[in-house]
Design an enzyme around this catalytic site. Structure first.
Site, PDB file in Angstrom:
ATOM      1  N   HIS A   1      23.956 -19.392 -13.179  1.00  0.00           N
ATOM      2  CA  HIS A   1      25.184 -18.625 -12.941  1.00  0.00           C
ATOM      3  C   HIS A   1      26.317 -19.593 -12.611  1.00  0.00           C
ATOM      4  CE1 HIS A   1      22.605 -14.847 -11.822  1.00  0.00           C
ATOM      5  NE2 HIS A   1      22.471 -15.230 -13.068  1.00  0.00           N
TER       6      HIS A   1
ATOM      7  N   ASP B   1      23.728 -14.564 -19.450  1.00  0.00           N
ATOM      8  CA  ASP B   1      24.891 -15.447 -19.592  1.00  0.00           C
ATOM      9  C   ASP B   1      26.183 -14.689 -19.877  1.00  0.00           C
ATOM     10  OD1 ASP B   1      23.125 -17.541 -19.237  1.00  0.00           O
ATOM     11  OD2 ASP B   1      22.795 -17.791 -21.395  1.00  0.00           O
TER      12      ASP B   1
HETATM   13  P1  GDP Z   1      25.851 -15.852 -16.085  1.00  0.00           P
HETATM   14  O1  GDP Z   1      24.473 -16.392 -16.270  1.00  0.00           O
HETATM   15  O2  GDP Z   1      25.959 -14.422 -16.471  1.00  0.00           O
HETATM   16  O3  GDP Z   1      26.396 -16.110 -14.714  1.00  0.00           O
HETATM   17  O4  GDP Z   1      26.771 -16.651 -17.113  1.00  0.00           O
HETATM   18  P2  GDP Z   1      26.766 -18.238 -17.372  1.00  0.00           P
HETATM   19  O5  GDP Z   1      27.376 -18.914 -16.217  1.00  0.00           O
HETATM   20  O6  GDP Z   1      25.422 -18.689 -17.812  1.00  0.00           O
HETATM   21  O7  GDP Z   1      27.675 -18.330 -18.656  1.00  0.00           O
HETATM   22  C1  GDP Z   1      28.977 -17.812 -18.675  1.00  0.00           C
HETATM   23  C2  GDP Z   1      29.941 -18.941 -19.073  1.00  0.00           C
HETATM   24  O8  GDP Z   1      31.190 -18.368 -19.385  1.00  0.00           O
HETATM   25  C3  GDP Z   1      30.217 -19.914 -17.948  1.00  0.00           C
HETATM   26  O9  GDP Z   1      30.431 -21.180 -18.495  1.00  0.00           O
HETATM   27  C4  GDP Z   1      31.492 -19.367 -17.311  1.00  0.00           C
HETATM   28  O10 GDP Z   1      32.251 -20.380 -16.657  1.00  0.00           O
HETATM   29  C5  GDP Z   1      32.212 -18.875 -18.529  1.00  0.00           C
HETATM   30  N1  GDP Z   1      33.106 -17.732 -18.321  1.00  0.00           N
HETATM   31  C6  GDP Z   1      32.912 -16.635 -17.535  1.00  0.00           C
HETATM   32  N2  GDP Z   1      33.906 -15.741 -17.734  1.00  0.00           N
HETATM   33  C7  GDP Z   1      34.732 -16.289 -18.669  1.00  0.00           C
HETATM   34  C8  GDP Z   1      35.922 -15.812 -19.326  1.00  0.00           C
HETATM   35  O11 GDP Z   1      36.411 -14.712 -19.102  1.00  0.00           O
HETATM   36  N3  GDP Z   1      36.471 -16.670 -20.243  1.00  0.00           N
HETATM   37  C9  GDP Z   1      35.961 -17.900 -20.521  1.00  0.00           C
HETATM   38  N4  GDP Z   1      36.567 -18.653 -21.446  1.00  0.00           N
HETATM   39  N5  GDP Z   1      34.846 -18.359 -19.921  1.00  0.00           N
HETATM   40  C10 GDP Z   1      34.229 -17.549 -19.035  1.00  0.00           C
HETATM   41  P1  IMO Z   2      21.177 -15.740 -16.575  1.00  0.00           P
HETATM   42  O1  IMO Z   2      20.886 -15.151 -15.227  1.00  0.00           O
HETATM   43  C1  IMO Z   2      20.031 -16.285 -20.774  1.00  0.00           C
HETATM   44  C2  IMO Z   2      15.806 -15.729 -21.758  1.00  0.00           C
HETATM   45  C3  IMO Z   2      15.213 -17.025 -22.289  1.00  0.00           C
HETATM   46  C4  IMO Z   2      14.130 -16.469 -23.177  1.00  0.00           C
HETATM   47  C5  IMO Z   2      13.627 -15.253 -22.393  1.00  0.00           C
HETATM   48  C6  IMO Z   2      12.395 -15.529 -21.530  1.00  0.00           C
HETATM   49  O2  IMO Z   2      21.767 -17.090 -16.539  1.00  0.00           O
HETATM   50  O3  IMO Z   2      21.918 -14.777 -17.431  1.00  0.00           O
HETATM   51  P2  IMO Z   2      11.992 -16.886 -19.257  1.00  0.00           P
HETATM   52  O4  IMO Z   2      12.215 -18.342 -18.964  1.00  0.00           O
HETATM   53  O5  IMO Z   2      12.732 -15.956 -18.382  1.00  0.00           O
HETATM   54  O6  IMO Z   2      10.548 -16.515 -19.383  1.00  0.00           O
HETATM   55  O7  IMO Z   2      12.598 -16.716 -20.764  1.00  0.00           O
HETATM   56  O8  IMO Z   2      14.696 -14.867 -21.550  1.00  0.00           O
HETATM   57  N1  IMO Z   2      16.505 -15.849 -20.457  1.00  0.00           N
HETATM   58  C7  IMO Z   2      17.826 -16.013 -20.331  1.00  0.00           C
HETATM   59  N2  IMO Z   2      18.793 -16.152 -21.245  1.00  0.00           N
HETATM   60  N3  IMO Z   2      20.365 -16.245 -19.470  1.00  0.00           N
HETATM   61  C8  IMO Z   2      19.421 -16.077 -18.532  1.00  0.00           C
HETATM   62  O9  IMO Z   2      19.701 -15.944 -17.205  1.00  0.00           O
HETATM   63  C9  IMO Z   2      18.081 -15.969 -18.936  1.00  0.00           C
HETATM   64  N4  IMO Z   2      16.905 -15.819 -18.288  1.00  0.00           N
HETATM   65  C10 IMO Z   2      15.963 -15.736 -19.215  1.00  0.00           C
HETATM   66  O10 IMO Z   2      16.159 -17.768 -23.008  1.00  0.00           O
HETATM   67  O11 IMO Z   2      14.689 -15.994 -24.372  1.00  0.00           O
HETATM   68 MG    MG Z   3      23.504 -17.959 -17.249  1.00  0.00          MG
END
Ligand code: GDP
Ligand code: IMO
Ligand code: MG
Length: 447
Positions: free
Chosen positions: A46, A18
């Site tokens: 994502h 995340d």
């Molecule tokens: P990922 O799994 O790595 O793609 O990340 P996620 O989408 O799960 O979580 C990242 C969150 O942060 C999302 O809600 C994005 O829209 C938000 N986000 C990404 N970059 C920024 C930033 O620079 N500032 C803010 N405020 N939000 C961001």
């Molecule tokens: P993105 O791509 C955050 C974490 C789960 C748990 C551990 C194992 O969005 O960054 P799983 O379901 O993979 O067996 O869970 O890994 N986990 C993540 N946490 N972002 C993710 O993906 C994750 N993918 C797995 O929360 O702790």
């Molecule tokens: Mg994510």
């Protein structure tokens, strides 16, 4: 799409997921013809924000939102066929048609209903002390079957296994017996329902099944640019993460050899994405965690709730010990530092530069979970900054203390911070030299 020799690039997480990978992949995708997922499955969430529209991609590479890109789901991904179809249909209902430009590896494994049931039952049966806190998407059980071999189903089997129905019936019977023995429950697992899911998958996805390994090697031969999109994060890596509180795949650039079928040596840039603070969802050690009002404040300011499960994310100061380790393991060439805007308004911001374990100061990242759980963070406090950073578009225009914070991160992690996120939208991004020269960022915020 702009041309030029950018070089094959991998975007991946340096922390526990995340980090904002979806945003960076989307941002860079205008420069690449192919965007490839190589690990994980629908545990990924994502997020891409464009022009007030928000998209959450789980199995589809985030780069497919661009019209010109071909999306590839590589051999190392575990795919829930029904989840993938739902995602394809959801995007189509919003006017984005990806079905004709999506390729799924023949070698990719299918996540079946029994994998999700096992994930849930096994987590429920674990005591609170040993629960991993998975996303319940069946990821671990599917990778376990892949390693076991005899109980696995691959996409190629949908096309070429004449005995698939018989095999599925035998697998389901064995799973039911094992779930009943282990958990006293099989959650209504039914072979006919599993076979019906397979039929839906075959009907909708057969045309997408491809030898993606050959496709990617062909692309490399003809100098097409490939963007590899890591899921999860380096600290969740099956070998290098905070085991056993990890996911079941290789989450960094090292994963592309196994997960995409092309050697990691094709990569020119390895962009490690991380937030300006640390977060974690699920169980496991987190030395710089702030289980207090400061952590709550970061969570609310950054909207730190899971994209896949909606769970509140645990928040803490930037853990430079774990991130330096992750950058080293992955040989990151650049850091993308996201959410700098979220830290605005704090009088001081913290940077965890070392751990105290017993009477020792430790700067390397321990493998031992219990040592990590005992570790106390040694936190350097730096002056904070005020003001909304979201409209800032150059590093020099950032408040002085924000610049100093970024520079301190560069010095403790040892990798240049070449991209900075100042908001969720594609346009809310600063790109610094030397990356700016090779990856010019689109000025506008349109898909
Ligand atoms: P990922 O799994 O790595 O793609 O990340 P996620 O989408 O799960 O979580 C990242 C969150 O942060 C999302 O809600 C994005 O829209 C938000 N986000 C990404 N970059 C920024 C930033 O620079 N500032 C803010 N405020 N939000 C961001
Ligand atoms: P993105 O791509 C955050 C974490 C789960 C748990 C551990 C194992 O969005 O960054 P799983 O379901 O993979 O067996 O869970 O890994 N986990 C993540 N946490 N972002 C993710 O993906 C994750 N993918 C797995 O929360 O702790
Ligand atoms: Mg994510």
């Amino acid at each position: 799409m702009s041309g030029g020799q950018i070089g094959n690039t991998c975007v991946f997480g340096l922390s526990w997921g995340d980090e904002g990978k979806g945003k960076i992949v989307d941002l860079l995708s205008s420069h690449f013809g192919l965007v490839v997922r190589f690990n994980g499955g629908a545990n990924a969430g994502h997020t891409v924000c464009v022009d007030n529209e928000k998209y959450a991609l789980h199995l589809l590479p985030a780069g497919v939102l661009h019209e010109h890109t071909v999306g590839v789901i590589g051999p190392g991904v575990v795919v829930d066929p029904l989840g993938l179809i739902e995602e394809i249909d959801e995007l189509a209902s919003r006017g984005i048609n990806v079905e004709k430009k999506l390729k799924i590896s023949e070698r990719a494994h299918l996540v079946m209903a029994y994998h999700k049931i096992e994930d849930r039952l096994s987590e429920q049966a674990s005591g609170s002390g040993s629960r991993i806190g998975t996303t319940a998407r069946g990821i671990g059980p599917c990778y376990a079957d892949k390693m076991k071999r005899t109980t696995a189903v691959r996409f190629i089997d949908l096309l070429h296994d004449d005995d698939l129905s018989g095999r599925i019936r035998r697998i389901v019977a064995a799973k039911k017996a094992s779930f009943q023995a282990l958990y006293g429950d099989d959650d209504g697992l039914d072979a006919d329902a599993v076979l019906a899911d397979i039929d839906v998958g075959r009907t909708r996805l057969s045309d997408l099944i491809t030898d993606t390994t050959e496709l990617l090697h062909g692309a490399i031969q003809s100098d097409q640019q490939i963007l590899f999109e890591g899921a999860n994060g380096l600290l969740l890596d099956i070998d290098h993460g905070t085991y056993p509180y990890v996911t079941s795949s290789s989450t960094g650039p090292h994963g592309i050899g196994a997960g995409a079928g092309v050697p990691a040596s094709v990569l020119k840039h390895r962009i490690g994405v991380v937030k300006a603070y640390s977060t974690r969802v699920g169980a496991g050690p987190f030395v710089s965690e702030l289980a207090d009002e400061t952590g709550d404040r970061i969570r609310e300011a950054g909207h730190e709730y899971g994209t896949t499960t909606g769970r509140p994310r645990r928040c803490g100061w930037f853990d430079a010990v774990s991130i330096r380790y992750a950058a080293q393991v992955s040989d990151a060439t650049h850091v993308a530092l996201m959410h700098l805007d979220t830290l605005s308004g704090f009088a001081e911001v913290g940077l965890c530069t070392a751990y105290r374990i017993g009477n020792q100061t430790v700067q390397s990242f321990p493998a031992c979970t219990s040592l990590l759980e005992q570790a106390e963070p040694i936190v350097e406090m730096l002056p904070g900054w005020n003001g909304d950073l979201r409209s800032i578009r150059s590093f020099d225009a950032l408040p002085e203390s924000a610049r100093a914070y970024v520079q301190r991160i560069e010095s403790v992690v040892g990798v240049p911070v070449s991209i900075i996120g100042v908001g969720p939208d594609r346009s809310q991004t600063l790109v610094r030299d030397p990356l700016r020269n090779v990856l010019p960022v689109p000025e506008t915020s349109t898909v």
